[in-house]
Design a protein around this motif. Sequence first.
Motif, short mmCIF file in Angstrom:
data_model
loop_
_atom_site.label_atom_id
_atom_site.label_comp_id
_atom_site.label_asym_id
_atom_site.label_seq_id
_atom_site.Cartn_x
_atom_site.Cartn_y
_atom_site.Cartn_z
N TYR A 231 0.82 -1.22 0.00
CA TYR A 231 0.00 0.00 0.00
C TYR A 231 0.85 1.27 0.00
O TYR A 231 0.33 2.36 0.19
N ILE B 119 -5.16 -5.35 -5.44
CA ILE B 119 -5.62 -4.42 -4.40
C ILE B 119 -6.48 -3.33 -5.00
O ILE B 119 -7.57 -3.03 -4.50
N ALA C 14 -10.40 -3.55 -4.77
CA ALA C 14 -10.54 -2.71 -3.57
C ALA C 14 -10.36 -3.52 -2.29
O ALA C 14 -11.21 -3.52 -1.41
N PRO D 10 -9.01 -4.02 1.21
CA PRO D 10 -8.52 -3.13 2.27
C PRO D 10 -7.28 -3.69 2.96
O PRO D 10 -7.17 -4.90 3.20
N GLN D 11 -6.37 -2.81 3.30
CA GLN D 11 -5.18 -3.21 4.03
C GLN D 11 -5.55 -3.82 5.38
O GLN D 11 -4.92 -4.78 5.83
N SER D 12 -6.58 -3.29 6.00
CA SER D 12 -6.98 -3.77 7.33
C SER D 12 -7.37 -5.24 7.30
O SER D 12 -7.10 -5.97 8.27
N GLU D 13 -7.97 -5.72 6.21
CA GLU D 13 -8.39 -7.12 6.14
C GLU D 13 -7.20 -8.05 5.92
O GLU D 13 -7.14 -9.15 6.46
N CYS E 23 -14.31 -12.05 3.88
CA CYS E 23 -14.45 -10.74 3.25
C CYS E 23 -13.56 -10.56 2.02
O CYS E 23 -14.02 -10.04 0.98
N ARG F 28 -14.99 -9.96 -1.82
CA ARG F 28 -14.71 -8.74 -2.59
C ARG F 28 -14.28 -9.10 -4.01
O ARG F 28 -14.63 -8.41 -4.98
#
Length: 267
Positions: free
Chosen positions: A54, A72, A76, A78-81, A117, A121
């Motif tokens: 990221y 990524i 989309a 997310p870095q958090s996931e 998740c 996605r």
Amino acid sequence: MAFRFPFLCRSRRQALMVLYALQQELQEVVHDCTDATVALTTLNWWQQQIHELYSAKAMPSHPLMQALQPLIAEYALPQSELLALIKAHFTELTEARFQDRSQLHQYAFQAGMVTGCLGSRILGFTEQQTLEFAGKVGELCQLVKLFSQIGADARQGRLYIPVAMLQEFNVPAHVVLNGRGSAEFTALLNTWLDELKKQFKTVMTLLPAVDKGRQGASLAMLKIASALLREIEQDGVANVLRYQLIVPRPRQQRLCWQIWLCNFLPL
């Protein structure tokens, strides 16, 4: 792995395979590395690789991270996931026991992020509620996996059953770790199995009808997990201490085709 996604386009199928490859790499760090310090250092390295994905100024060095990088933006992610997935493996290395069901479910949600998740996605969705469904899919599949390998984990000195649950049924941890079992432990397993079966019905209510077609791979994973739970129940829950049942690959293939072609539900 590809046989689980028979009707996905090539790009989505390959994207999922990259995620599952990352998950496999992390699992091998935890389960195959005999030195805990080396394992923690390796997980820290993978975490840094995720951060570099990221960063506009850095290029990840690992080929797997290079394969993940274009996904990524495309999906989309997310870095958090991705970091939550790594955090789950840190938890395995640093937490001796889960204290209660809440901690166990939090770990299962994070450890099931690829099936949950992140995978959803890539599959695509139109309703935000689909991500809630996806998170529960990943969590539930991970819980069923843990249930099925209680004995295998115990032989490696690992115990994922929460302390509060053991105390509730008056089951000392050493009884499970030594593979002896007891009437109390069988009662614990039966109660836990009933809870898991009920969760399948709850999870299905979360998936919006408009996204059922896109989430076929998630439904297939639920179908396989549900089949595994039935096998365990029919075989006798106490036997999870003795050996680990699996759903053979040919049957997994048939279950996936049922989802894709016949619109069978996982239950």
